[in-house]
Design an enzyme around this catalytic site. Structure first.
Site, PDB file in Angstrom:
ATOM      1  N   GLY A 285       0.813  -1.220   0.000  1.00  0.00           N
ATOM      2  CA  GLY A 285       0.000   0.000   0.000  1.00  0.00           C
ATOM      3  C   GLY A 285       0.838   1.258   0.000  1.00  0.00           C
ATOM      4  O   GLY A 285       0.493   2.241   0.646  1.00  0.00           O
ATOM      5  N   LEU A 286       1.945   1.230  -0.738  1.00  0.00           N
ATOM      6  CA  LEU A 286       2.772   2.416  -0.929  1.00  0.00           C
ATOM      7  C   LEU A 286       3.314   3.018   0.358  1.00  0.00           C
ATOM      8  O   LEU A 286       3.588   4.228   0.409  1.00  0.00           O
ATOM      9  CB  LEU A 286       1.985   3.504  -1.684  1.00  0.00           C
ATOM     10  CG  LEU A 286       1.690   3.221  -3.147  1.00  0.00           C
ATOM     11  CD1 LEU A 286       1.100   4.470  -3.780  1.00  0.00           C
ATOM     12  CD2 LEU A 286       2.956   2.820  -3.891  1.00  0.00           C
TER      13      LEU A 286
ATOM     14  N   CYS B 167       0.219   0.672  -9.502  1.00  0.00           N
ATOM     15  CA  CYS B 167       0.204  -0.073  -8.258  1.00  0.00           C
ATOM     16  C   CYS B 167      -1.208  -0.562  -7.965  1.00  0.00           C
ATOM     17  O   CYS B 167      -2.123   0.242  -7.767  1.00  0.00           O
ATOM     18  CB  CYS B 167       0.694   0.788  -7.105  1.00  0.00           C
ATOM     19  SG  CYS B 167       0.729  -0.122  -5.561  1.00  0.00           S
TER      20      CYS B 167
ATOM     21  N   LYS C   8       5.764   3.061 -15.632  1.00  0.00           N
ATOM     22  CA  LYS C   8       5.676   1.657 -15.246  1.00  0.00           C
ATOM     23  C   LYS C   8       4.291   1.118 -15.555  1.00  0.00           C
ATOM     24  O   LYS C   8       3.293   1.575 -15.000  1.00  0.00           O
ATOM     25  CB  LYS C   8       5.981   1.503 -13.754  1.00  0.00           C
ATOM     26  CG  LYS C   8       6.000   0.048 -13.312  1.00  0.00           C
ATOM     27  CD  LYS C   8       6.819  -0.132 -12.060  1.00  0.00           C
ATOM     28  CE  LYS C   8       6.947  -1.587 -11.681  1.00  0.00           C
ATOM     29  NZ  LYS C   8       7.768  -1.747 -10.461  1.00  0.00           N
TER      30      LYS C   8
HETATM   31  C1  LIG Z   1       6.867  -6.195  -1.668  1.00  0.00           C
HETATM   32  C2  LIG Z   1       6.798  -5.474  -2.973  1.00  0.00           C
HETATM   33  C3  LIG Z   1       6.666  -4.100  -3.023  1.00  0.00           C
HETATM   34  C4  LIG Z   1       6.577  -3.416  -4.230  1.00  0.00           C
HETATM   35  N1  LIG Z   1       6.476  -2.056  -4.240  1.00  0.00           N
HETATM   36  C5  LIG Z   1       6.472  -1.386  -5.429  1.00  0.00           C
HETATM   37  C6  LIG Z   1       6.452   0.022  -5.471  1.00  0.00           C
HETATM   38  O1  LIG Z   1       6.492   0.695  -4.446  1.00  0.00           O
HETATM   39  N2  LIG Z   1       6.419   0.634  -6.691  1.00  0.00           N
HETATM   40  C7  LIG Z   1       6.395  -0.076  -7.852  1.00  0.00           C
HETATM   41  O2  LIG Z   1       6.359   0.509  -8.925  1.00  0.00           O
HETATM   42  N3  LIG Z   1       6.436  -1.417  -7.836  1.00  0.00           N
HETATM   43  C8  LIG Z   1       6.474  -2.094  -6.661  1.00  0.00           C
HETATM   44  N4  LIG Z   1       6.526  -3.473  -6.653  1.00  0.00           N
HETATM   45  C9  LIG Z   1       6.565  -4.203  -7.943  1.00  0.00           C
HETATM   46  C10 LIG Z   1       7.990  -4.551  -8.333  1.00  0.00           C
HETATM   47  O3  LIG Z   1       8.774  -3.416  -8.521  1.00  0.00           O
HETATM   48  C11 LIG Z   1       7.992  -5.396  -9.613  1.00  0.00           C
HETATM   49  O4  LIG Z   1       7.411  -4.645 -10.656  1.00  0.00           O
HETATM   50  C12 LIG Z   1       7.207  -6.691  -9.469  1.00  0.00           C
HETATM   51  O5  LIG Z   1       7.376  -7.221  -8.169  1.00  0.00           O
HETATM   52  C13 LIG Z   1       7.610  -7.758 -10.487  1.00  0.00           C
HETATM   53  O6  LIG Z   1       8.953  -8.126 -10.368  1.00  0.00           O
HETATM   54  P1  LIG Z   1       9.448  -9.417  -9.520  1.00  0.00           P
HETATM   55  O7  LIG Z   1       8.629 -10.580  -9.991  1.00  0.00           O
HETATM   56  O8  LIG Z   1      10.906  -9.527  -9.837  1.00  0.00           O
HETATM   57  O9  LIG Z   1       9.191  -9.108  -8.095  1.00  0.00           O
HETATM   58  C14 LIG Z   1       6.622  -4.160  -5.440  1.00  0.00           C
HETATM   59  C15 LIG Z   1       6.750  -5.547  -5.403  1.00  0.00           C
HETATM   60  C16 LIG Z   1       6.855  -6.213  -4.197  1.00  0.00           C
HETATM   61  C17 LIG Z   1       6.991  -7.703  -4.206  1.00  0.00           C
END
Ligand SMILES: Cc1cc2nc3c(=O)[nH]c(=O)nc-3n(C[C@H](O)[C@H](O)[C@H](O)COP(=O)(O)O)c2cc1C
Ligand SMILES: Cc1cc2nc3c(=O)[nH]c(=O)nc-3n(C[C@H](O)[C@H](O)[C@H](O)COP(=O)(O)OP(=O)(O)OC[C@H]3O[C@@H](n4cnc5c(N)ncnc54)[C@H](O)[C@@H]3O)c2cc1C
Ligand SMILES: Cc1cc2nc3c(=O)[nH]c(=O)nc-3n(C[C@H](O)[C@H](O)[C@H](O)COP(=O)(O)OP(=O)(O)OC[C@H]3O[C@@H](n4cnc5c(N)ncnc54)[C@H](O)[C@@H]3O)c2cc1C
Ligand SMILES: Cc1cc2nc3c(=O)[nH]c(=O)nc-3n(C[C@H](O)[C@H](O)[C@H](O)COP(=O)(O)O)c2cc1C
Ligand code: FES
Ligand code: FES
Lengths: 257, 313, 313, 257
Positions: free
Chosen positions: C72-73, C130, C165
């Site tokens: 939740g940011l 998000c 994104k």
């Molecule tokens: C715990 C967690 C927090 C995340 N927080 C953000 C965020 O603040 N902003 C965002 O753009 N993406 C956020 N993401 C998404 C990741 O940056 C990424 O796009 C997504 O997890 C897919 O990549 P992965 O499979 O390697 O985790 C978050 C992902 C996870 C797992």
């Protein structure tokens, strides 16, 4: 009759740097009859990897209810398979598909068995069964290089055996077709298993005698239900065969390579 | 077994578990392992008007806890399905849900009209979402207007209730669901596969000859659960849920989310006995959690406990 | 190392590997394990105008080869990020990509304007996707018109290139990509998480306090690869790809699909050394496959071999 | 200093029907100091399960570079952990977080250690360290039933030990609070670990002496980077603490339960 069984690992040993021989024991063996059939193996209890792996039956020993597979440990599944040890059990579905037809050749006749790489294994049980029947066998086996050759001695014990290696580090330099062209064998039926380009070359070049080939394709179910492993019968029709259940062995020309 | 009895439009189910379309052919292969009488229903492979060969091979690829497929609707065609497969299936006491596909509204209508006259076909499943058919399938699956038009056209000719199979590859699954409900759908089945791809490390080319394929298996379950949860709260027609079901626990999760019955796809390839195993284990699981009937679980994630205790057995 | 050198709008990267936003905080924790100088860049946690607490806990749940999150940011807010986190990061020779979020266009614009003035912030990443923010985040992520409007508004005030994104939870990712490209985006990052859910077997309630969450990890890689493959063929701006990357092979698959650089998210939680490990292994992997420079791999799945041999090192 | 190490399994044994004691050996132990810290364990090399599991350090043996965990095998990860055998290795990240503050109590004073279920383990190292320091310890340990009780003898060896079981099948029938209310202990500092309702009851009922509690939350990274494990400091502010890196031990009132 297809069975599903947790079979016991009797032995596992490396034949080359990446090829393994694995022997399993269980009741499922009773249902194995045709050389060239395969089993569908689940290498892990969880989802990594998810799918089963199709592996040919290389030798059947009904007396001890055992069978042997020979496989190359390469990807996720086969690498895990290579870690199995005697005493562990493996989830096997089989025997699957239709093998090489033994009734296409008679005692006294000569069979030419042509294998390429990891297509060699099913020819071993085939060769044994042909010999039992009184058929003469000639083996032509192709590998990448000397380090990849396996089961030469075992095949030699059954009949004439020629090896070709792509890099010439052992036997004849070249392909199985190089050996066949050089030797000008006289034979009655050819049986083959190996990479598709090899099968194509055989199908195109040796048309005067019957030829049976064993095909490979990526599989889902392995039993004919998912349509993953089809091949066309000819270019201009929608008719098809399923490699897992109609094959993996077909007569040359039956399907489009 | 009566704790599993489930009634849906057109379907009297011994239990709420059935193989998903495309993962069970027309049943013949699995009948080698167990009697198909055990199943709640059978969703047969998509049927089109004519025989279709489908896509070139390779048609499947493996992914982490999942698989991609690009079969391309291969099937023997309407005539053979009606005269051979469905006739063969008559020997079993199991309702058939016929998965209907096509490249045009006319083809869907034709197949639906014919196949819905076969006596053991108790419902249709409109496959508007197959990501592997290029001639138009995609458009049906992601556009509420076209999906509704197709649903209505098929409803008009079908002899049996019509379930529409939703694609997960949409921005708003609830809009799609509500559009087809309004167009007369008797039920929904969801989800079909997620569109995915895998590239070969050595060649850099797609592993599937078709390029992209449909992702199924355990990896997609969280997406499926979310969608069933969202849609079941917004529509008044029942949902048959699917996507990654492998165990009785997975099936129960779909019921909790709001599905009334559950289909099992990819898991059949891993374990040919998976459907009867789930059917066997479900009563024990329900009992251990204090439920007397499977219907008490439906939508429990969002319904009040009180609201679900009156079960229909 | 020069075989990994990568140049993107605003970014001179030693290598194309960087931690994904939200999976690396502001770098402090991982600096306990290795020097952050090793990284191509760092995508910091989403920053909003004010401190945000985010969602109630539990915020994470495990799935098959994946995880759900509903953070939740949560973040310390613009002021603290600028005055503390980014200042602390100055000690490292690594470009920062600032992930910008908000509940309104005004908030995005405000954060973007301020944070893009910090000297080590070399690019912005507009977090329009998000799935865990309810006040409007979703709408930005699935509507090309709003996404384009937001992109333009941020471009107008930003001192550095702007990467948008993209959310995978859309019917047509190419439309989204083209809309933001036209609005002036300098690059794309994709994919964010898939919207998913998990229910607890005993309580029937969602495991996450928020109900739904974002699915990440190896299970989503096929979807991410497909989307990068589709989008990279239709836009002229570079893509930073992500979704399930765990190994150098995974990173290469994203390059093949059409990404110019690759971000690693969830895998950091499993192995804190995953980014430097991939960076170490990549040259060996490239060499073993006959590549002299990482740029030769970009888009190889759809480009002709000839077209990619002129690399820029 | 957080370390990452493949540690060797020294021993694993069941303590109850589903609780196991696992002892690991490795250099990482050198960095363990505060009782109440935890480790983050990867139970499998692949992605099933994907995430690490947080488990408290129950005992530290610097001489042999060993430490012990006590955990309940319940879900996917802990069930796999229970299969590990002596000689195998396990991927451990740790020590993590901040433990119980030993400097809040002096020699000669009395500590009341209150544990519930699988919250009991970290109190064991704490108790040992308090005893080393010359602090008197009283233990009140709550379990579901007789079958769930573990480490009673070990705690008894360090000090007075009271057991409560919910069903009354052993010790006092009821909760840890039942025992505390009955016994009216005189103590200087209370330390506790267990389910949140228990911690809440302690925080609400025993306000006249310092109380330190150890919290649990589902975790991602385990090191403070992902914001998965936060808790608020108070209801009306956005201030927060991360359980993995600011905790897991907090003073009562420091965070909102
Ligand atoms: C715990 C967690 C927090 C995340 N927080 C953000 C965020 O603040 N902003 C965002 O753009 N993406 C956020 N993401 C998404 C990741 O940056 C990424 O796009 C997504 O997890 C897919 O990549 P992965 O499979 O390697 O985790 C978050 C992902 C996870 C797992
Ligand atoms: C009927 C038949 C018999 C076979 N007999 C043998 C044998 O005796 N010995 C042997 O070494 N190999 C044999 N193969 C090939 C063997 O199935 C593959 O090498 C194996 O599946 C690769 O798995 P992996 O885990 O190493 O690769 P991965 O790359 O992890 O496999 C990923 C997926 O692709 C499939 N796949 C990859 N390569 C092949 C292939 N060549 N054929 C079919 N599916 C593939 C896998 O089954 C799996 O679903 C046979 C294949 C078939 C169809
Ligand atoms: C700081 C800390 C110390 C802990 N110490 C101990 C201990 O000494 N002994 C012990 O038995 N347990 C302890 N726990 C709880 C332990 O982490 C969980 O029981 C364990 O993670 C459950 O994993 P599973 O594979 O059995 O369950 P699954 O259901 O497979 O777990 C799924 C996911 O949820 C998480 N999860 C499930 N339950 C919990 C929980 N109660 N707390 C945190 N995460 C959870 C898992 O880590 C995993 O990510 C501790 C937890 C924390 C936060
Ligand atoms: C090999 C294969 C073929 C499929 N064929 C069809 C089909 O013909 N019609 C259809 O509606 N769905 C088809 N599906 C989708 C499944 O019915 C199901 O919706 C999907 O696989 C998700 O369930 P699962 O994860 O349990 O497999 C197919 C799936 C697979 C794996
Ligand atoms: S693998 Fe399923 S039909 Fe052959
Ligand atoms: S678990 Fe990641 S911040 Fe605590």
């Amino acid at each position: 009759m297809i069975k599903h069984e947790m079979m016991q690992v009797v032995s596992q040993r490396p034949l080359t740097h990446n090829v393994y021989e694995l022997t399993l024991q269980g009741e499922l063996v009773r249902f194995m009859n045709e050389p060239g059939q395969f089993v569908h193996i689940r290498v892990n209890n969880d989802y990594l990897p998810l799918l089963r792996r199709p592996i040919s039956i290389a030798e059947i020993d009904q007396t001890h209810e055992q069978f042997t597979m020979i496989y190359r440990a390469e990807g996720a599944g086969t690498s895990l398979l290579a870690e199995k040890q005697a005493g562990q059990s493996i989830d096997v579905l089989g025997p699957l598909g239709h093998g090489f037809p033994l009734d296409t050749i008679e005692a006294g006749q000569t069979a030419l068995l042509v294998g390429g790489g990891i297509g060699v294994p099913p020819l071993y049980e085939l060769s044994k069964r042909l010999r039992e029947k009184g058929v003469q066998v000639i083996h032509v086996l192709g590998f990448q290089s000397k380090a990849d050759v396996f089961y030469e001695r075992e095949f030699l014990a059954l009949g004439e055996t020629y090896i070709a290696t792509v890099d010439g580090s052992y036997g004849t330099k070249g392909f199985v077709t190089t050996v066949i062209d050089e030797q000008q064998f006289s034979y009655d039926v050819m049986f083959s298993c190996g990479p598709t380009p090899m099968l194509k070359a055989l199908e195109n070049n040796y048309t005067n005698k019957p030829l049976y080939i064993s095909l490979e394709e990526r599989m889902g179910c392995g039993i004919g239900a998912c349509f993953a492993c089809v091949c066309r019968e000819s270019e201009d029709s929608t008719a098809y065969k399923k490699i897992c259940s109609d094959g993996p062995v077909f007569q040359a020309g039956e399907v489009l390579l | 077994m009566s704790m599993l009895k489930t009634t849906l439009p057109g379907l009297d189910l011994k239990n709420p578990i059935m193989p998903a379309s495309g993962c069970f052919g027309f049943g013949r292969e699995y009948a080698q392992f167990y009697s198909l009488d055990a199943l709640g229903a059978i969703m047969i492979k998509a049927t089109t008007a004519e025989t279709r060969f489908g896509n070139p091979t390779p048609r499947v690829a493996e992914t982490s806890a999942g698989m991609l497929n690009a079969i391309g609707l291969q099937n023997p065609g309407l005539e053979k399905v009606m005269n051979e497969e469905l006739v063969w299936l008559q020997q079993y006491d199991v309702p058939i849900i016929a998965n209907v596909a096509g490249a045009s509204i006319e083809e869907y209508v034709h197949v639906a009209k014919e196949i819905s006259t076969v006596s053991n076909v108790k419902a249709l499943e409109l496959n508007i979402s197959c990501p592997n058919v290029k001639e138009g399938g995609i458009a049906f699956g992601v556009d509420p207007v076209i999906a509704a038009r197709l649903t209505k056209a098929v409803k008009d000719v079908s002899n049996v209730p019509v379930y529409v199979k939703l694609s997960p590859n949409v921005s708003n699954i609830v809009d799609m669901a509500m559009a087809v409900e309004e167009a007369g759908a008797d039920g929904l089945t969801m989800i079909n596969t997620l569109l995915g791809m895998r590239l070969d490390l050595k060649t850099a080319q797609p592993v599937l000859a078709n390029g992209t394929g449909g992702l199924s298996g355990p990896s997609i379950k969280p997406v499926a659960i979310r969608m069933v949860y969202e849609v079941s709260q917004k529509v008044n027609i029942p949902i048959i849920g699917m996507g990654g079901v492998t165990t009785a626990e997975d099936a129960l999760e779909f019921l909790y989310a709001g599905a009334s019955a559950v289909a099992v796809g990819t898991a059949n390839f891993v374990d040919p006995y998976v459907c009867p195993t789930i059917i066997d284990e479900l009563p024990r699981l329900l009992t251990s959690l204090g439920y007397e009937h499977v219907s008490e679980c439906i939508g429990r994630s969002w319904k009040k406990r009180e609201a679900t205790v009156n079960h229909c057995s």
